[in-house]
Design a protein around this motif. Sequence first.
Motif, PDB file in Angstrom:
ATOM      1  N   PRO A  44       0.811  -1.226   0.000  1.00 57.13           N
ATOM      2  CA  PRO A  44       0.000   0.000   0.000  1.00 57.13           C
ATOM      3  C   PRO A  44       0.839   1.269   0.000  1.00 57.13           C
ATOM      4  N   ILE A  45       2.030   1.219   0.636  1.00 55.50           N
ATOM      5  CA  ILE A  45       2.901   2.402   0.669  1.00 55.50           C
ATOM      6  C   ILE A  45       3.443   2.664  -0.739  1.00 55.50           C
ATOM      7  N   LEU A  46       3.918   1.597  -1.377  1.00 52.43           N
ATOM      8  CA  LEU A  46       4.448   1.744  -2.743  1.00 52.43           C
ATOM      9  C   LEU A  46       3.363   2.255  -3.694  1.00 52.43           C
TER      10      LEU A  46
ATOM     11  N   MET B  70       5.319   9.930  -7.232  1.00 50.10           N
ATOM     12  CA  MET B  70       6.645  10.122  -6.629  1.00 50.10           C
ATOM     13  C   MET B  70       7.613   9.011  -7.013  1.00 50.10           C
ATOM     14  N   ILE B  71       7.062   7.856  -7.308  1.00 57.95           N
ATOM     15  CA  ILE B  71       7.902   6.771  -7.819  1.00 57.95           C
ATOM     16  C   ILE B  71       7.190   6.171  -9.035  1.00 57.95           C
ATOM     17  N   CYS B  72       7.931   5.457  -9.864  1.00 61.72           N
ATOM     18  CA  CYS B  72       7.271   4.766 -10.973  1.00 61.72           C
ATOM     19  C   CYS B  72       7.824   3.344 -11.061  1.00 61.72           C
TER      20      CYS B  72
ATOM     21  N   GLY C 219       9.345  12.921  -6.771  1.00 61.76           N
ATOM     22  CA  GLY C 219       9.653  12.122  -5.583  1.00 61.76           C
ATOM     23  C   GLY C 219      10.901  12.629  -4.879  1.00 61.76           C
ATOM     24  N   GLN C 220      11.928  12.978  -5.685  1.00 66.72           N
ATOM     25  CA  GLN C 220      13.184  13.478  -5.110  1.00 66.72           C
ATOM     26  C   GLN C 220      12.947  14.778  -4.351  1.00 66.72           C
ATOM     27  N   GLN C 221      12.134  15.662  -4.963  1.00 66.17           N
ATOM     28  CA  GLN C 221      11.836  16.950  -4.310  1.00 66.17           C
ATOM     29  C   GLN C 221      11.039  16.738  -3.032  1.00 66.17           C
ATOM     30  N   GLU C 222      10.039  15.852  -3.135  1.00 66.57           N
ATOM     31  CA  GLU C 222       9.171  15.572  -1.990  1.00 66.57           C
ATOM     32  C   GLU C 222       9.972  14.972  -0.829  1.00 66.57           C
TER      33      GLU C 222
END
Lengths: 164, 115
Positions: B53-55, B63-65, B87-90
């Motif tokens: 669920p987190i992924l 934020m990720i792919c 994702g990197q910025q977040e």
Amino acid sequence: MMQKAEKKMKTYLRSVERRLHLPRDVKKRVMADFTSAIESRKEAGKSDAEIYAELGTPAQVATDLNEQMKAYAYIRSPWRWVCLALSALSGLVLCGKCGNALIMLALVLSENRSVGVIGGADGPTQIFVTRTEESILQGVTMPAIILIMSLIGWYCLGHLRGKK
Amino acid sequence: MDDRFLQQLKKGVLELLVLETVCNGSTYGYELLTRLKERSGGLFMLKEGTLYPILYRLEDDGMICSSWSQGEGRSAPKKMYTATEKGQQERLHRWQMWQTFSETVNSFYPRGENE
């Protein structure tokens, strides 16, 4: 030997997938990750027996995944029971109407046969037959529509998608 | 009681740690679990199901792919996760938030009593 192990793994994955109570697309997503999880362990040098022991039985895996993925599961509205009650009611009405129609039809057929033997008195029988067909259709259409609609309602209200 | 408190703490920071790990290089589920376990000294020992669920949340938020990578040798392809620019910025933004948060919480620490 190799084929037997592969077959066992496929059966394992299928049994996990079958036990997941999730929308089809979410199930596909989870199974893609779960299959990768097994492949990663194989690559790390673990044997199938070690993998099964680590991950657990299909029932355990599915219970855990269902619990964790709760936010993605279908929401079952309590209103769906109203639909089910309605469909049961319309089903009963439909059965009654069909039973009546069958009795009527049997009567008409037996009368037709006797008319055929006697001959000549076709007129009133013809009228009786057409009237019967009309009344059968009138009585059956409404409950049938209600039955189908309420069954669709039952399904839809049991498969609502929530916010994640 | 202790367990519940620790569970809540873990739950709160897990998404940040997963994001941080993915930002450190493309990875797949099992590797993520192993890295989290090793780097936390066994504090974060998760099951596969806890991670999904987190992924998916991180992926749905862009934020990720995920992509499929061909496995080595005879092994089948695996689902890999890579951090996006967002994702990197977040991740940086969340670390700043964590910094402020932990400093604030630490300021409540009862110094006099434990010295």
